[in-house]
Design a protein around this motif. Structure first.
Motif, PDB file in Angstrom:
ATOM      1  N   THR A  59       4.098 -12.129 -16.766  1.00 40.76           N
ATOM      2  CA  THR A  59       3.640 -12.935 -17.906  1.00 40.76           C
ATOM      3  C   THR A  59       4.120 -14.378 -17.814  1.00 40.76           C
ATOM      4  O   THR A  59       5.186 -14.655 -17.267  1.00 40.76           O
ATOM      5  CB  THR A  59       4.179 -12.347 -19.221  1.00 40.76           C
ATOM      6  OG1 THR A  59       5.612 -12.300 -19.129  1.00 40.76           O
ATOM      7  CG2 THR A  59       3.642 -10.951 -19.455  1.00 40.76           C
ATOM      8  N   PRO A  77      -1.391 -12.668 -17.360  1.00 41.25           N
ATOM      9  CA  PRO A  77      -0.728 -11.949 -18.456  1.00 41.25           C
ATOM     10  C   PRO A  77       0.118 -12.881 -19.325  1.00 41.25           C
ATOM     11  O   PRO A  77       0.849 -13.742 -18.815  1.00 41.25           O
ATOM     12  CB  PRO A  77       0.153 -10.913 -17.739  1.00 41.25           C
ATOM     13  CG  PRO A  77       0.285 -11.372 -16.325  1.00 41.25           C
ATOM     14  CD  PRO A  77      -0.816 -12.337 -16.038  1.00 41.25           C
ATOM     15  N   LEU A 130       0.711  -6.870  -4.311  1.00 46.10           N
ATOM     16  CA  LEU A 130       0.669  -6.510  -5.727  1.00 46.10           C
ATOM     17  C   LEU A 130       1.514  -5.255  -5.982  1.00 46.10           C
ATOM     18  O   LEU A 130       2.330  -5.214  -6.915  1.00 46.10           O
ATOM     19  CB  LEU A 130      -0.789  -6.266  -6.141  1.00 46.10           C
ATOM     20  CG  LEU A 130      -1.010  -5.967  -7.625  1.00 46.10           C
ATOM     21  CD1 LEU A 130      -0.672  -7.192  -8.472  1.00 46.10           C
ATOM     22  CD2 LEU A 130      -2.460  -5.534  -7.884  1.00 46.10           C
ATOM     23  N   ARG A 134       4.907  -4.920  -8.237  1.00 46.06           N
ATOM     24  CA  ARG A 134       4.949  -4.009  -9.397  1.00 46.06           C
ATOM     25  C   ARG A 134       6.072  -2.983  -9.289  1.00 46.06           C
ATOM     26  O   ARG A 134       6.543  -2.463 -10.294  1.00 46.06           O
ATOM     27  CB  ARG A 134       3.595  -3.315  -9.571  1.00 46.06           C
ATOM     28  CG  ARG A 134       2.555  -4.274 -10.138  1.00 46.06           C
ATOM     29  CD  ARG A 134       1.259  -3.562 -10.462  1.00 46.06           C
ATOM     30  NE  ARG A 134       0.311  -4.481 -11.090  1.00 46.06           N
ATOM     31  CZ  ARG A 134      -0.979  -4.216 -11.269  1.00 46.06           C
ATOM     32  NH1 ARG A 134      -1.476  -3.058 -10.854  1.00 46.06           N
ATOM     33  NH2 ARG A 134      -1.759  -5.099 -11.853  1.00 46.06           N
ATOM     34  N   ILE A 165      -1.624 -14.316  -6.459  1.00 46.11           N
ATOM     35  CA  ILE A 165      -0.962 -13.245  -7.198  1.00 46.11           C
ATOM     36  C   ILE A 165       0.176 -13.842  -8.020  1.00 46.11           C
ATOM     37  O   ILE A 165       0.915 -14.710  -7.537  1.00 46.11           O
ATOM     38  CB  ILE A 165      -0.413 -12.176  -6.226  1.00 46.11           C
ATOM     39  CG1 ILE A 165      -1.541 -11.716  -5.290  1.00 46.11           C
ATOM     40  CG2 ILE A 165       0.180 -10.994  -6.979  1.00 46.11           C
ATOM     41  CD1 ILE A 165      -1.082 -10.787  -4.190  1.00 46.11           C
ATOM     42  N   ILE A 224      -4.559 -12.938  -9.851  1.00 43.75           N
ATOM     43  CA  ILE A 224      -5.158 -13.787 -10.896  1.00 43.75           C
ATOM     44  C   ILE A 224      -6.296 -14.647 -10.383  1.00 43.75           C
ATOM     45  O   ILE A 224      -6.966 -15.318 -11.170  1.00 43.75           O
ATOM     46  CB  ILE A 224      -4.111 -14.688 -11.589  1.00 43.75           C
ATOM     47  CG1 ILE A 224      -3.446 -15.643 -10.592  1.00 43.75           C
ATOM     48  CG2 ILE A 224      -3.069 -13.839 -12.322  1.00 43.75           C
ATOM     49  CD1 ILE A 224      -2.657 -16.769 -11.257  1.00 43.75           C
ATOM     50  N   ARG A 232       4.592  -6.531 -14.301  1.00 43.68           N
ATOM     51  CA  ARG A 232       3.284  -6.911 -14.839  1.00 43.68           C
ATOM     52  C   ARG A 232       2.532  -7.875 -13.917  1.00 43.68           C
ATOM     53  O   ARG A 232       1.745  -8.718 -14.364  1.00 43.68           O
ATOM     54  CB  ARG A 232       3.446  -7.494 -16.248  1.00 43.68           C
ATOM     55  CG  ARG A 232       3.941  -6.414 -17.242  1.00 43.68           C
ATOM     56  CD  ARG A 232       3.926  -6.887 -18.656  1.00 43.68           C
ATOM     57  NE  ARG A 232       2.591  -7.263 -19.121  1.00 43.68           N
ATOM     58  CZ  ARG A 232       2.371  -7.873 -20.285  1.00 43.68           C
ATOM     59  NH1 ARG A 232       3.397  -8.157 -21.094  1.00 43.68           N
ATOM     60  NH2 ARG A 232       1.140  -8.194 -20.648  1.00 43.68           N
ATOM     61  N   GLU A 250      -7.094 -12.625 -16.436  1.00 42.01           N
ATOM     62  CA  GLU A 250      -6.198 -11.958 -15.488  1.00 42.01           C
ATOM     63  C   GLU A 250      -4.742 -12.397 -15.671  1.00 42.01           C
ATOM     64  O   GLU A 250      -3.839 -11.772 -15.148  1.00 42.01           O
ATOM     65  CB  GLU A 250      -6.624 -12.267 -14.036  1.00 42.01           C
ATOM     66  CG  GLU A 250      -7.674 -11.331 -13.481  1.00 42.01           C
ATOM     67  CD  GLU A 250      -9.019 -11.485 -14.190  1.00 42.01           C
ATOM     68  OE1 GLU A 250      -9.443 -10.514 -14.847  1.00 42.01           O
ATOM     69  OE2 GLU A 250      -9.627 -12.570 -14.121  1.00 42.01           O
ATOM     70  N   GLN A 303      -0.149  -9.438 -11.374  1.00 37.95           N
ATOM     71  CA  GLN A 303      -1.617  -9.409 -11.372  1.00 37.95           C
ATOM     72  C   GLN A 303      -2.163 -10.281 -10.244  1.00 37.95           C
ATOM     73  O   GLN A 303      -1.570 -11.314  -9.925  1.00 37.95           O
ATOM     74  CB  GLN A 303      -2.162 -10.030 -12.675  1.00 37.95           C
ATOM     75  CG  GLN A 303      -1.931  -9.221 -13.928  1.00 37.95           C
ATOM     76  CD  GLN A 303      -2.909  -8.079 -14.091  1.00 37.95           C
ATOM     77  OE1 GLN A 303      -3.778  -7.862 -13.230  1.00 37.95           O
ATOM     78  NE2 GLN A 303      -2.765  -7.319 -15.161  1.00 37.95           N
TER      79      GLN A 303
END
Lengths: 336, 336
Positions: B172, B248, B286, B290, B168, B301, B297, B246, B299
């Motif tokens: 970005t 960002p 996750l 968030r 995870i 991944i 953001r 995946e 994710q």
């Protein structure tokens, strides 16, 4: 602060350094632990810890008696030792100038290894940054250290000097600064002046055994004996009186200082310790130091008086008293 | 090592950095604590402590989203946080170039104060050295930090990734490196790229609450996501497979990277965290990320596979697999 720009003197360990610390760093960072302004910070974290950091920018990076690597380890070990803490872990962060030779770096790192072995502490974490040619001068090293404090005694602290205490110095002064200076300027004296750079936890252990109630310990580095005694006098709110004739100076160093017009009391040491102890313990501490390889020339150099608070007095060889002040200017840049 | 001289690439966090660490520093300093090569060292000293250090040499010293001071505090806080440790004390050592303005230094120190307050940690000890004009580039800062580990859980460690785990990422990538780069080179894009520089102990606290058994955490700084995933794969002896789609990337950053021919996977982040957790905990972690201001953001991944051990695979947007290697060269010098 009246200055707009950083001067070399802001790094010299004298009055301008103190201005920078109080006027800028403490203004922003103030907290009880930092405000104590010891060479190590004392942290409560399960057990009591001492924490210290120093950057080393000595020029040249190799000098008689040591190099920047040995210095970086000893400086941090000695700051912990001054707090009465046993060094348990060191970090080492390197800023390298592009083009430094691996041979030089290898020699420096090997020397750090040797010094840390002597001090019985491991380098457990580190970092390396490289900057382009011309953006740094060969190598700068920042070492930090964690030390463990005994739960059984009050640790020595810069504000604990009391009237009546004896002031003991573990040996000759000004060797380190003059060794670096002579090497950098290419000055030759009758014999080579050698830095006293050494890890002092062993010596400190002997002092603490002889006098568990040591009031202050401090290694007189930048700004020399004069700056350190002034810090201790100010933080303890006492007068410290020392005798010029009692302070040992190697003959070569004395001559070099005279030739260059430098007061050895203002020159950095990297392998000496000042201990301020109750008068009754003075002879035991002196004997303990003299029995140690790094304290053979230890001397009782003076005593603590009640007033004038915050002052250091020097009894000259002629018997007069003069005020020994913190050096204000920048006598010897980049000696550590 | 075949090189005789230090190159900028030795500081870039890629293969040459690893060569320097293993070929030189570990050769001399080897000990079990250091050999673990975490971003923090774990020390037994009464309670369990994490200890870390980093030098910061970023150029320019002010950039959109931060400055060298904020970076120095966040970098060290984040290294402790990655070890699952609560930061309890920081040190700060400054190497200043003669002529630096007090106004700039004040701004940097104020920014350190602000970042350390956000991270709920004090700067408890420090040092300042000044070198002559031309011997350093304005200001270098070395921060070290001590963190306290919980006794109740096994701390996350770079060798704990297991097949089946989810990978995870908290947001970005490449914002920090591209912000510094654009500022330094005077490149203007449609909108200003802002560094993600942030102290992540709060985010990490939320992750640990959601999954006390987090296997690995690491902040992908120098060398970017690619270097960090490779370190984790190598130390855990597993394969990590991540999906390009995946991961960002801000649109401006993506365009800037394309224009300059730089892979965003190789660019430093200063406010992102990778968490490798048991698959069953993935959704909880996750959600926790968030919900946090620095994880909006986040994710999932990718995932951890058994083999080929030590490799990172990138599933491209087209569906093919390619090996994602550690950057070997020096893509962006002095971004931290």
């Amino acid at each position: 602060m009246n200055d707009d720009f950083i001067l070399l003197a802001h790094g010299a360990g004298g009055k301008k350094s103190a201005d920078l610390i109080r006027g800028l760093f403490l203004k922003h960072f103030a907290n009880p632990t930092l405000n104590a302004l010891g060479d190590s910070a004392l942290i409560e974290g399960g057990s009591r810890l001492a924490f210290t950091t120093d950057s080393f920018v000595v020029d040249p990076i190799f000098f008689p008696g040591g190099d920047i690597g040995k210095l970086a380890v000893c400086g941090t070990v000695n700051d912990l030792a001054s707090a009465g803490a046993k060094p348990i872990a060191l970090s080492a962060a390197f800023i390298l100038e592009e083009g430094l030779s691996f041979a030089d770096l290898d020699r420096i790192v090997a020397s750090m290894k040797q010094a840390s072995e002597e001090a019985d502490v491991s380098i457990v974490t580190g970092d390396t940054k490289v900057v382009a040619r011309g953006s740094a001068d060969r190598v700068f090293i920042t070492t930090s250290g964690i030390g463990l404090l005994s739960d059984e005694r009050e640790p020595p602290a810069p504000n604990r000097a009391s009237p009546g205490d004896a002031v003991i110095l573990s040996g000759t002064i000004a060797d380190h600064g003059m060794a670096v200076m002579a090497q950098r300027e290419g000055i030759r004296f009758a014999s080579e002046i050698t830095s006293d750079c050494a890890p002092l936890y062993g010596l400190v252990g002997c002092v603490l055994e002889a006098s568990p109630n040591v009031h202050c310990m401090r290694d007189p580095t930048r700004g020399g004996l004069a700056a350190t005694l002034n810090e201790l006098a100010a933080q303890s709110g006492v007068c410290i009186e020392v005798g010029e004739s009692e302070i040992p100076v190697n003959e070569d160093v004395r001559v070099a200082c005279e030739l260059l017009g430098i007061d050895p009391l203002h020159v950095a040491n990297e392998g000496k310790m000042i201990a301020i102890v109750p008068a009754d313990d003075a002879e035991d501490v002196l004997a303990a130091m003299r029995n140690h390889r790094y304290g053979g020339r230890a001397q009782i150099i003076g005593e603590v008086r009640e007033s004038p608070a915050g002052r250091v007095h020097l009894r000259t060889a002629m018997g007069s008293l003069r005020i020994l002040d913190t050096p204000s200017g920048d006598i010897l840049p980049r000696i550590c």
